[in-house]
Motif scaffolding. Structure first.
Motif, PDB file in Angstrom:
ATOM      1  N   UNK A 154       0.802  -1.216   0.000  1.00  0.00           N
ATOM      2  CA  UNK A 154       0.000   0.000   0.000  1.00  0.00           C
ATOM      3  C   UNK A 154       0.840   1.274   0.000  1.00  0.00           C
ATOM      4  N   UNK A 155       2.149   1.112  -0.109  1.00  0.00           N
ATOM      5  CA  UNK A 155       3.047   2.271  -0.119  1.00  0.00           C
ATOM      6  C   UNK A 155       3.148   2.856  -1.523  1.00  0.00           C
ATOM      7  N   UNK A 156       3.162   4.153  -1.598  1.00  0.00           N
ATOM      8  CA  UNK A 156       3.381   4.821  -2.880  1.00  0.00           C
ATOM      9  C   UNK A 156       4.846   4.648  -3.244  1.00  0.00           C
ATOM     10  N   UNK A 183       0.281   9.398 -15.249  1.00  0.00           N
ATOM     11  CA  UNK A 183       0.154   9.964 -13.910  1.00  0.00           C
ATOM     12  C   UNK A 183       1.333   9.664 -13.005  1.00  0.00           C
ATOM     13  N   UNK A 184       2.248   8.830 -13.453  1.00  0.00           N
ATOM     14  CA  UNK A 184       3.433   8.509 -12.655  1.00  0.00           C
ATOM     15  C   UNK A 184       4.441   9.654 -12.689  1.00  0.00           C
ATOM     16  N   UNK A 185       5.288   9.657 -11.684  1.00  0.00           N
ATOM     17  CA  UNK A 185       6.401  10.598 -11.639  1.00  0.00           C
ATOM     18  C   UNK A 185       7.695   9.811 -11.546  1.00  0.00           C
ATOM     19  N   UNK A 186       8.743  10.379 -12.131  1.00  0.00           N
ATOM     20  CA  UNK A 186      10.078   9.807 -12.038  1.00  0.00           C
ATOM     21  C   UNK A 186      10.991  10.893 -11.505  1.00  0.00           C
ATOM     22  N   UNK A 187      11.744  10.564 -10.473  1.00  0.00           N
ATOM     23  CA  UNK A 187      12.667  11.511  -9.862  1.00  0.00           C
ATOM     24  C   UNK A 187      13.996  11.500 -10.611  1.00  0.00           C
ATOM     25  N   UNK A 188      14.493  12.681 -10.961  1.00  0.00           N
ATOM     26  CA  UNK A 188      15.801  12.824 -11.595  1.00  0.00           C
ATOM     27  C   UNK A 188      16.662  13.623 -10.628  1.00  0.00           C
ATOM     28  N   UNK A 189      17.817  13.073 -10.290  1.00  0.00           N
ATOM     29  CA  UNK A 189      18.665  13.719  -9.298  1.00  0.00           C
ATOM     30  C   UNK A 189      20.100  13.832  -9.802  1.00  0.00           C
ATOM     31  N   UNK A 190      20.780  14.917  -9.421  1.00  0.00           N
ATOM     32  CA  UNK A 190      22.171  15.080  -9.842  1.00  0.00           C
ATOM     33  C   UNK A 190      23.083  14.203  -8.986  1.00  0.00           C
ATOM     34  N   UNK A 191      24.114  13.687  -9.608  1.00  0.00           N
ATOM     35  CA  UNK A 191      25.083  12.862  -8.903  1.00  0.00           C
ATOM     36  C   UNK A 191      26.462  13.199  -9.466  1.00  0.00           C
ATOM     37  N   UNK A 192      27.338  13.729  -8.643  1.00  0.00           N
ATOM     38  CA  UNK A 192      28.652  14.152  -9.139  1.00  0.00           C
ATOM     39  C   UNK A 192      29.452  13.037  -9.814  1.00  0.00           C
TER      40      UNK A 192
END
Length: 126
Positions: A4-6, A46-55
């Motif tokens: 039940x977790x998002x 309706x989904x989201x995808x997280x984009x994050x910087x990584x050195x």
């Protein structure tokens, strides 16, 4: 326990501003800035995808995001006009044509984002 977790997916890039331009302007996705320089890609379902910087980012060696399309030929042509080059493969287990389309079932073509991550377009079947 987690049923039940998002949940959401995410991937790294080496330059968040290039990613924002590529995903938002070139591919035309809705992109929103999040706290601390993170991006959310808003997908059609309706989904989201997280984009994050990584050195010390290393490009993914697998497909991180797949886009279902109605007409792969037209989509590949349109993306080529925007400067996107499709990957060409000539392996015993994977072959693409001159346009970069694998003519198996399903039809699929792969390309990379500015950080070198692999994306694909896949033709929908009715």
């Amino acid at each position: 326990m987690l049923k039940d977790s998002i949940a959401f997916s995410g991937f790294s890039v080496d330059d968040i501003l290039k990613a924002k331009t590529f995903y938002g302007e070139t591919l035309g996705l809705k992109v929103s800035d999040e706290m601390q320089g993170l991006l959310n890609l808003h997908l059609a379902n309706g989904s989201k995808v997280l984009v994050y910087p990584k050195p010390n980012h290393q490009p993914a060696t697998f497909t991180i995001l797949n886009f279902m399309v109605k007409d792969i030929e037209q989509t590949v042509d349109d993306l080529n006009k925007l400067g996107i080059q499709f990957e060409k493969y000539n392996e015993p287990y994977l072959k693409t044509d001159e346009k970069g389309i694998c003519r198996g079932t399903p039809l699929v073509a792969w390309f990379k984002d500015p950080a070198g991550n692999i994306l694909s377009v896949i033709e929908e079947h009715d």
